[in-house]
Scaffold this motif. Structure first.
Motif, PDB file in Angstrom:
ATOM      1  N   THR A  64       0.831  -1.201   0.000  1.00  0.00           N
ATOM      2  CA  THR A  64       0.000   0.000   0.000  1.00  0.00           C
ATOM      3  C   THR A  64       0.865   1.250   0.000  1.00  0.00           C
ATOM      4  O   THR A  64       0.605   2.200  -0.752  1.00  0.00           O
ATOM      5  N   PHE A  65       1.904   1.260   0.827  1.00  0.00           N
ATOM      6  CA  PHE A  65       2.821   2.406   0.867  1.00  0.00           C
ATOM      7  C   PHE A  65       3.496   2.624  -0.485  1.00  0.00           C
ATOM      8  O   PHE A  65       3.644   3.759  -0.930  1.00  0.00           O
ATOM      9  N   GLU A  66       3.892   1.539  -1.135  1.00  0.00           N
ATOM     10  CA  GLU A  66       4.559   1.671  -2.425  1.00  0.00           C
ATOM     11  C   GLU A  66       3.583   2.207  -3.478  1.00  0.00           C
ATOM     12  O   GLU A  66       3.924   3.094  -4.259  1.00  0.00           O
ATOM     13  N   GLU A  67       2.360   1.720  -3.478  1.00  0.00           N
ATOM     14  CA  GLU A  67       1.336   2.199  -4.413  1.00  0.00           C
ATOM     15  C   GLU A  67       1.065   3.686  -4.232  1.00  0.00           C
ATOM     16  O   GLU A  67       0.806   4.396  -5.199  1.00  0.00           O
ATOM     17  N   LYS A  68       1.129   4.159  -2.995  1.00  0.00           N
ATOM     18  CA  LYS A  68       0.839   5.566  -2.680  1.00  0.00           C
ATOM     19  C   LYS A  68       2.080   6.459  -2.793  1.00  0.00           C
ATOM     20  O   LYS A  68       2.000   7.661  -2.587  1.00  0.00           O
ATOM     21  N   GLY A  69       3.238   5.871  -3.089  1.00  0.00           N
ATOM     22  CA  GLY A  69       4.447   6.657  -3.267  1.00  0.00           C
ATOM     23  C   GLY A  69       5.179   7.027  -1.987  1.00  0.00           C
ATOM     24  O   GLY A  69       6.067   7.875  -1.998  1.00  0.00           O
ATOM     25  N   LEU A  70       4.829   6.370  -0.884  1.00  0.00           N
ATOM     26  CA  LEU A  70       5.500   6.650   0.394  1.00  0.00           C
ATOM     27  C   LEU A  70       6.856   5.978   0.501  1.00  0.00           C
ATOM     28  O   LEU A  70       7.716   6.424   1.252  1.00  0.00           O
ATOM     29  N   ILE A  71       7.029   4.881  -0.226  1.00  0.00           N
ATOM     30  CA  ILE A  71       8.287   4.128  -0.182  1.00  0.00           C
ATOM     31  C   ILE A  71       8.626   3.621  -1.581  1.00  0.00           C
ATOM     32  O   ILE A  71       7.780   3.637  -2.481  1.00  0.00           O
ATOM     33  N   LEU A  72       9.857   3.169  -1.732  1.00  0.00           N
ATOM     34  CA  LEU A  72      10.305   2.531  -2.963  1.00  0.00           C
ATOM     35  C   LEU A  72      10.488   1.040  -2.715  1.00  0.00           C
ATOM     36  O   LEU A  72      10.916   0.637  -1.632  1.00  0.00           O
ATOM     37  N   LYS A  73      10.177   0.255  -3.727  1.00  0.00           N
ATOM     38  CA  LYS A  73      10.431  -1.184  -3.676  1.00  0.00           C
ATOM     39  C   LYS A  73      11.627  -1.472  -4.572  1.00  0.00           C
ATOM     40  O   LYS A  73      11.668  -1.036  -5.718  1.00  0.00           O
ATOM     41  N   LEU A  74      12.598  -2.188  -4.042  1.00  0.00           N
ATOM     42  CA  LEU A  74      13.801  -2.549  -4.778  1.00  0.00           C
ATOM     43  C   LEU A  74      13.926  -4.060  -4.779  1.00  0.00           C
ATOM     44  O   LEU A  74      13.369  -4.737  -3.924  1.00  0.00           O
ATOM     45  N   HIS A  75      14.697  -4.578  -5.698  1.00  0.00           N
ATOM     46  CA  HIS A  75      15.029  -6.002  -5.704  1.00  0.00           C
ATOM     47  C   HIS A  75      16.538  -6.103  -5.604  1.00  0.00           C
ATOM     48  O   HIS A  75      17.248  -5.527  -6.432  1.00  0.00           O
ATOM     49  N   ASP A  76      17.024  -6.826  -4.605  1.00  0.00           N
ATOM     50  CA  ASP A  76      18.473  -6.991  -4.502  1.00  0.00           C
ATOM     51  C   ASP A  76      18.935  -8.010  -5.551  1.00  0.00           C
ATOM     52  O   ASP A  76      18.130  -8.526  -6.322  1.00  0.00           O
ATOM     53  N   HIS A  77      20.220  -8.280  -5.592  1.00  0.00           N
ATOM     54  CA  HIS A  77      20.730  -9.165  -6.652  1.00  0.00           C
ATOM     55  C   HIS A  77      20.246 -10.607  -6.500  1.00  0.00           C
ATOM     56  O   HIS A  77      20.357 -11.402  -7.423  1.00  0.00           O
ATOM     57  N   ASN A  78      19.660 -10.940  -5.349  1.00  0.00           N
ATOM     58  CA  ASN A  78      19.051 -12.258  -5.150  1.00  0.00           C
ATOM     59  C   ASN A  78      17.553 -12.231  -5.452  1.00  0.00           C
ATOM     60  O   ASN A  78      16.852 -13.191  -5.168  1.00  0.00           O
TER      61      ASN A  78
END
Length: 139
Positions: A64-78
């Motif tokens: 929900t936070f990511e959809e609303k722009g409050l946080i970023l979602k990242l993917h590490d190398h794994n």
């Protein structure tokens, strides 16, 4: 409610969400760490602060936070999802050996890239977010 918690409450409410104690706790812990934690890492941090939530609840809040722009979602190398409460322009440096993610801030780089892309992007494209990742193998 202390000033720090009020700041997180207002940030959550500013995007149209109800500022529940769980959401406030997640945003507080995520905002106060430089580690870019996974949901499981975040759950451990929350537990250490006395906030016990299921991993499902944490994932729902993070989505929900990511959809609303409050946080970023990242993917590490794994390919593990990691999260960042710093949403302004910065570069993520991924260390493949240690699996750590470091923030690198450079305002000049942001201006340079935005100016460069301004005339290069198709006319119907508006730049909303610029994400740059660097990958390192240093120890």
């Amino acid at each position: 409610m202390n000033a720090d918690l009020q700041k997180y409450r207002e940030r959550i409410k500013s995007v149209g969400l109800k500022a529940t104690p769980q959401r406030i706790s997640v945003l507080k812990v995520l905002s106060e760490t430089d580690e870019h934690p996974s949901a499981e890492m975040l759950m451990d941090k929350l537990k250490n602060e006395g906030s016990i939530m299921s991993v499902g609840t944490i994932y729902n809040i993070l989505e929900t936070f990511e959809e609303k722009g409050l946080i970023l979602k990242l993917h590490d190398h794994n390919e593990v999802m990691r999260f960042d409460a710093r949403t302004g322009f910065h570069v993520h440096i991924f260390n493949k050996k240690t699996n750590q993610i470091e923030d690198y801030f450079d305002n000049d780089l942001e201006v340079l890239l935005k100016d460069y892309l301004k005339d290069k992007l198709p006319k119907d494209v508006t730049l909303d977010h610029l994400d740059i990742a660097l990958y390192s193998q240093s120890a």
